[in-house]
Scaffold this motif. Structure first.
Motif, PDB file in Angstrom:
ATOM      1  N   VAL A   5       1.000  -1.279  -0.029  1.00 57.90           N
ATOM      2  CA  VAL A   5      -0.010  -0.205   0.099  1.00 57.90           C
ATOM      3  C   VAL A   5       0.834   1.370  -0.043  1.00 57.90           C
ATOM      4  CG1 VAL A   5      -1.850   1.255   1.410  1.00 57.90           C
ATOM      5  CG2 VAL A   5      -1.970  -1.023   1.075  1.00 57.90           C
ATOM      6  N   ARG A   6       1.748   1.264   0.861  1.00 57.42           N
ATOM      7  CA  ARG A   6       3.086   2.459   0.792  1.00 57.42           C
ATOM      8  C   ARG A   6       3.641   2.539  -0.512  1.00 57.42           C
ATOM      9  NH1 ARG A   6       8.212   3.753   1.357  1.00 57.42           N
ATOM     10  NH2 ARG A   6       8.522   1.366   1.318  1.00 57.42           N
ATOM     11  N   ARG A   7       3.811   1.684  -1.221  1.00 58.83           N
ATOM     12  CA  ARG A   7       4.580   1.818  -2.404  1.00 58.83           C
ATOM     13  C   ARG A   7       3.559   2.012  -3.520  1.00 58.83           C
ATOM     14  NH1 ARG A   7       8.083  -3.386  -3.394  1.00 58.83           N
ATOM     15  NH2 ARG A   7       8.873  -2.247  -5.062  1.00 58.83           N
ATOM     16  N   THR A   8       2.387   2.141  -3.394  1.00 53.51           N
ATOM     17  CA  THR A   8       1.435   2.278  -4.504  1.00 53.51           C
ATOM     18  C   THR A   8       0.337   3.435  -4.162  1.00 53.51           C
ATOM     19  OG1 THR A   8      -0.125   0.593  -3.856  1.00 53.51           O
ATOM     20  CG2 THR A   8       1.527  -0.066  -5.432  1.00 53.51           C
ATOM     21  N   ALA A   9       0.022   3.742  -2.907  1.00 52.88           N
ATOM     22  CA  ALA A   9      -0.837   4.761  -2.620  1.00 52.88           C
ATOM     23  C   ALA A   9      -0.547   6.119  -3.049  1.00 52.88           C
ATOM     24  CB  ALA A   9      -1.324   4.645  -1.054  1.00 52.88           C
ATOM     25  N   PHE A  10       0.498   6.381  -3.412  1.00 55.41           N
ATOM     26  CA  PHE A  10       0.788   7.867  -3.562  1.00 55.41           C
ATOM     27  C   PHE A  10       0.216   8.257  -5.131  1.00 55.41           C
ATOM     28  CE2 PHE A  10       4.156   5.485  -5.640  1.00 55.41           C
ATOM     29  CZ  PHE A  10       4.343   6.182  -6.911  1.00 55.41           C
ATOM     30  N   ALA A  11      -0.127   7.214  -6.071  1.00 59.16           N
ATOM     31  CA  ALA A  11      -0.397   7.341  -7.113  1.00 59.16           C
ATOM     32  C   ALA A  11      -1.993   7.288  -7.331  1.00 59.16           C
ATOM     33  CB  ALA A  11       0.321   6.518  -8.216  1.00 59.16           C
ATOM     34  N   LEU A  12      -2.719   7.366  -6.395  1.00 60.20           N
ATOM     35  CA  LEU A  12      -4.186   7.008  -6.556  1.00 60.20           C
ATOM     36  C   LEU A  12      -4.669   8.241  -6.704  1.00 60.20           C
ATOM     37  CD1 LEU A  12      -4.761   4.708  -3.269  1.00 60.20           C
ATOM     38  CD2 LEU A  12      -5.197   4.213  -5.613  1.00 60.20           C
ATOM     39  N   MET A  13      -5.866   8.307  -7.607  1.00 57.50           N
ATOM     40  CA  MET A  13      -6.626   9.708  -7.721  1.00 57.50           C
ATOM     41  C   MET A  13      -7.195  10.118  -6.395  1.00 57.50           C
ATOM     42  SD  MET A  13      -9.644  10.212 -10.651  1.00 57.50           S
ATOM     43  CE  MET A  13      -8.540  10.100 -11.959  1.00 57.50           C
ATOM     44  N   GLN A  14      -7.131  11.234  -6.208  1.00 54.69           N
ATOM     45  CA  GLN A  14      -7.405  11.981  -4.763  1.00 54.69           C
ATOM     46  C   GLN A  14      -9.094  12.128  -4.894  1.00 54.69           C
ATOM     47  OE1 GLN A  14      -5.395  12.251  -2.249  1.00 54.69           O
ATOM     48  NE2 GLN A  14      -3.867  11.352  -3.575  1.00 54.69           N
ATOM     49  N   ASN A  15      -9.543  12.577  -5.759  1.00 52.87           N
ATOM     50  CA  ASN A  15     -11.098  12.831  -5.942  1.00 52.87           C
ATOM     51  C   ASN A  15     -11.664  11.632  -6.930  1.00 52.87           C
ATOM     52  OD1 ASN A  15     -13.697  13.382  -5.670  1.00 52.87           O
ATOM     53  ND2 ASN A  15     -13.400  15.498  -6.432  1.00 52.87           N
ATOM     54  N   SER A  16     -11.751  10.713  -6.763  1.00 51.60           N
ATOM     55  CA  SER A  16     -12.466   9.367  -7.560  1.00 51.60           C
ATOM     56  C   SER A  16     -13.840   9.289  -7.434  1.00 51.60           C
ATOM     57  CB  SER A  16     -11.743   8.255  -7.360  1.00 51.60           C
ATOM     58  OG  SER A  16     -11.626   7.742  -6.172  1.00 51.60           O
ATOM     59  N   THR A  21      -1.402  -2.083  -9.498  1.00 48.87           N
ATOM     60  CA  THR A  21      -1.440  -0.885 -10.281  1.00 48.87           C
ATOM     61  C   THR A  21      -2.201   0.097  -9.641  1.00 48.87           C
ATOM     62  OG1 THR A  21      -1.093  -2.297 -12.327  1.00 48.87           O
ATOM     63  CG2 THR A  21      -1.705  -0.100 -12.451  1.00 48.87           C
ATOM     64  N   THR A  22      -1.534   1.460  -9.762  1.00 49.02           N
ATOM     65  CA  THR A  22      -2.698   2.525  -9.253  1.00 49.02           C
ATOM     66  C   THR A  22      -2.338   3.669 -10.337  1.00 49.02           C
ATOM     67  OG1 THR A  22      -0.828   3.458  -7.786  1.00 49.02           O
ATOM     68  CG2 THR A  22      -2.543   1.935  -6.842  1.00 49.02           C
ATOM     69  N   THR A  23      -3.097   4.477 -10.470  1.00 49.27           N
ATOM     70  CA  THR A  23      -2.968   5.589 -11.205  1.00 49.27           C
ATOM     71  C   THR A  23      -4.147   6.810 -11.087  1.00 49.27           C
ATOM     72  OG1 THR A  23      -3.028   6.256 -13.613  1.00 49.27           O
ATOM     73  CG2 THR A  23      -4.682   4.617 -13.028  1.00 49.27           C
ATOM     74  N   ASP A  24      -3.603   8.015 -11.166  1.00 54.30           N
ATOM     75  CA  ASP A  24      -4.543   9.089 -11.148  1.00 54.30           C
ATOM     76  C   ASP A  24      -4.664   9.753 -12.902  1.00 54.30           C
ATOM     77  OD1 ASP A  24      -1.922  10.410 -11.818  1.00 54.30           O
ATOM     78  OD2 ASP A  24      -1.956  11.401 -10.111  1.00 54.30           O
ATOM     79  N   LEU A  25      -4.352   8.922 -13.516  1.00 47.67           N
ATOM     80  CA  LEU A  25      -4.492   9.185 -15.116  1.00 47.67           C
ATOM     81  C   LEU A  25      -3.539  10.176 -15.263  1.00 47.67           C
ATOM     82  CD1 LEU A  25      -8.259   9.471 -15.523  1.00 47.67           C
ATOM     83  CD2 LEU A  25      -6.884   7.342 -15.869  1.00 47.67           C
ATOM     84  N   GLU A  26      -2.662  10.795 -14.335  1.00 52.31           N
ATOM     85  CA  GLU A  26      -1.193  11.632 -14.876  1.00 52.31           C
ATOM     86  C   GLU A  26      -0.107  10.756 -14.698  1.00 52.31           C
ATOM     87  OE1 GLU A  26       0.501  16.022 -13.841  1.00 52.31           O
ATOM     88  OE2 GLU A  26      -1.132  15.320 -12.731  1.00 52.31           O
ATOM     89  N   GLY A  27      -0.031   9.912 -13.622  1.00 54.80           N
ATOM     90  CA  GLY A  27       1.010   9.246 -13.101  1.00 54.80           C
ATOM     91  C   GLY A  27       0.652   7.696 -13.082  1.00 54.80           C
ATOM     92  N   LEU A  28       1.388   6.765 -13.340  1.00 51.97           N
ATOM     93  CA  LEU A  28       0.939   5.329 -13.111  1.00 51.97           C
ATOM     94  C   LEU A  28       1.976   4.573 -12.536  1.00 51.97           C
ATOM     95  CD1 LEU A  28      -0.967   2.852 -15.418  1.00 51.97           C
ATOM     96  CD2 LEU A  28       1.108   2.469 -14.866  1.00 51.97           C
ATOM     97  N   THR A  29       1.959   3.644 -11.535  1.00 49.65           N
ATOM     98  CA  THR A  29       2.691   2.731 -10.974  1.00 49.65           C
ATOM     99  C   THR A  29       2.267   1.540 -10.934  1.00 49.65           C
ATOM    100  OG1 THR A  29       4.468   2.762  -9.283  1.00 49.65           O
ATOM    101  CG2 THR A  29       2.166   2.921  -8.718  1.00 49.65           C
ATOM    102  N   GLN A  30       3.243   0.540 -11.140  1.00 53.03           N
ATOM    103  CA  GLN A  30       3.148  -1.012 -10.932  1.00 53.03           C
ATOM    104  C   GLN A  30       4.230  -1.642 -10.078  1.00 53.03           C
ATOM    105  OE1 GLN A  30       2.740  -3.191 -14.340  1.00 53.03           O
ATOM    106  NE2 GLN A  30       0.345  -2.692 -14.649  1.00 53.03           N
TER     107      GLN A  30
END
Length: 391
Positions: A138-149, A170-179
């Protein structure tokens, strides 16, 4: 209901339930923890829930009289922490009160009718996976989550795609993406029938906050819910059915033509120095590659900072590209390994890669920030003869 139990055991269990309680009191019943005493099993089952999350755990107890009660969860946890006695006695009365005793202390608390408590139903999942060290995932992926989804709920979730005894998170905010790739144990299904798990961010953060670092977590899926279980704790939340983009489609389009190798620690320190100097959290970082260094610049209306770090095997960029600085720093902090491979494609899409994880960020159009040379003093117009006569 009349029960006796060891305070430390109950406190450990109740602390895992407390974060599941809602922060508001719009529904009074949900502010309480439901306690149910079972004389045969000699244990108490405690349940806490909000409108979107439910959690349940049991702890051993001597049960003189079976029954149930709903006690304010926050007050109950506070009393468990402040009691000095090793044992706690709870007895409910017909007057809808609960008397708590420990050592020389006695407290009487109002209770809510147990029949009005909305009990969750934890169904058996048709597919499940077991993950170790879920908090780190969670720590390695939560930063890339969309804040207002709210409009795109899938991008407020951690996507787990299972294949070959590994889960790709995988997480993404549609500007950045991490796996991130993590090993898992598959249960009740084969690799060909592997489902996709979309774990809502609120559920992921709650579960990771109450788990030990290396405690194994089983994540199951039913037709409507996700079920989490670990060391006696059961948690459920609604399953997300929204569509999630295909990360492989983005990777196929990404073809880096500029690249370099940099030390992760040096990259972190450089980005942190820019963050400290920049007062605007929306500031962009100018990133470019030369033959032997990675150059970074950050400017806002209050400050200007530039730095560079050594790079090897570099293919220089023709000019700098602009990226969101705060998320880029969080991404570099989560990458594990001493060396980061940087790749930039012709349009500026940035790819950071280590052995187990990668991060992609799309470039931004930098907002104009006036420099000292751009600020000109107002010129005074000379009065012509005609203007003098008019005057």
């Amino acid at each position: 209901m009349h029960i006796h139990f060891i305070r430390s055991q109950a406190l450990s269990a109740l602390k895992k339930l407390q974060p599941a309680l809602p922060r508001d009191n719009l529904i009074p019943q949900l502010s309480g923890i439901h306690l149910e005493a079972d004389a045969e099993r000699k244990e108490v089952t405690a349940t806490a829930r909000s409108t979107a999350l439910a959690a349940r755990i049991s702890f051993p107890s001597e049960v003189e009289e079976a029954g149930s009660a709903v006690i304010n969860g926050t007050i109950l946890c506070q009393l468990m922490e402040k009691f000095f006695g090793d044992d706690v006695d709870i007895q409910t009365s017909p007057a809808e009160n609960a008397v708590l005793r420990s050592g020389r202390a006695t407290f009487t608390l109002a209770t809510l009718p147990p029949a009005s408590y909305p009990q969750p139903v934890f169904q058996d999942p048709y597919a499940a996976i077991t993950i170790t060290n879920f908090p780190q995932l969670v720590r390695r992926t939560a930063f890339a989550l969309m804040q207002n989804s709210s409009e795109k709920p899938a991008y407020g979730c951690i996507r787990l795609n299972v294949a070959d005894s590994r889960a790709i998170a995988t997480t993404t905010d549609l500007e950045g993406l991490t796996q991130v790739a993590v090993p898992v144990t598959m249960e009740f299904f084969s690799a060909e029938d592997a489902p996709m798990f979309l774990i809502p961010s609120y559920a992921a953060r709650y579960v990771s906050s109450v788990l030990d670092a290396k405690e194994a977590l089983t994540v199951g899926i039913t037709d409507h819910e996700l079920i989490f279980s670990a060391h006696g704790l059961l948690v459920s939340c609604p399953a997300c059915k929204a569509e999630f983009l295909d990360p492989s489609m983005i990777l196929r389009r990404l073809k880096p033509c500029y690249s370099a190798l940099v030390e992760r620690e040096a990259f972190c320190n450089a980005l942190h120095s820019l963050t400290v100097s920049a007062k605007d959290p929306r500031a962009t970082v100018d990133l470019g590659l030369t033959d032997d260094s990675l150059t970074l610049k950050c400017a806002d209306l209050f400050s200007r900072t530039s730095t560079n770090i050594a790079a090897t095997a570099a293919r220089p960029t023709p000019h700098v590209f602009y990226y969101r600085e705060d998320i880029l720093e969080k991404a570099v902090q989560t990458l594990q390994g001493s060396i980061i491979r940087i790749g930039i494609d012709q349009d500026g899409a940035l790819l950071l890669r280590t052995k187990e994880q990668f991060y992609v960020q799309m470039p931004r159009t930098r907002a104009f920030i006036p420099s000292a040379a751009d600020v000109k003093k107002p010129t005074q117009t000379k009065r012509t003869g005609a203007k003098k006569k008019a005057a």
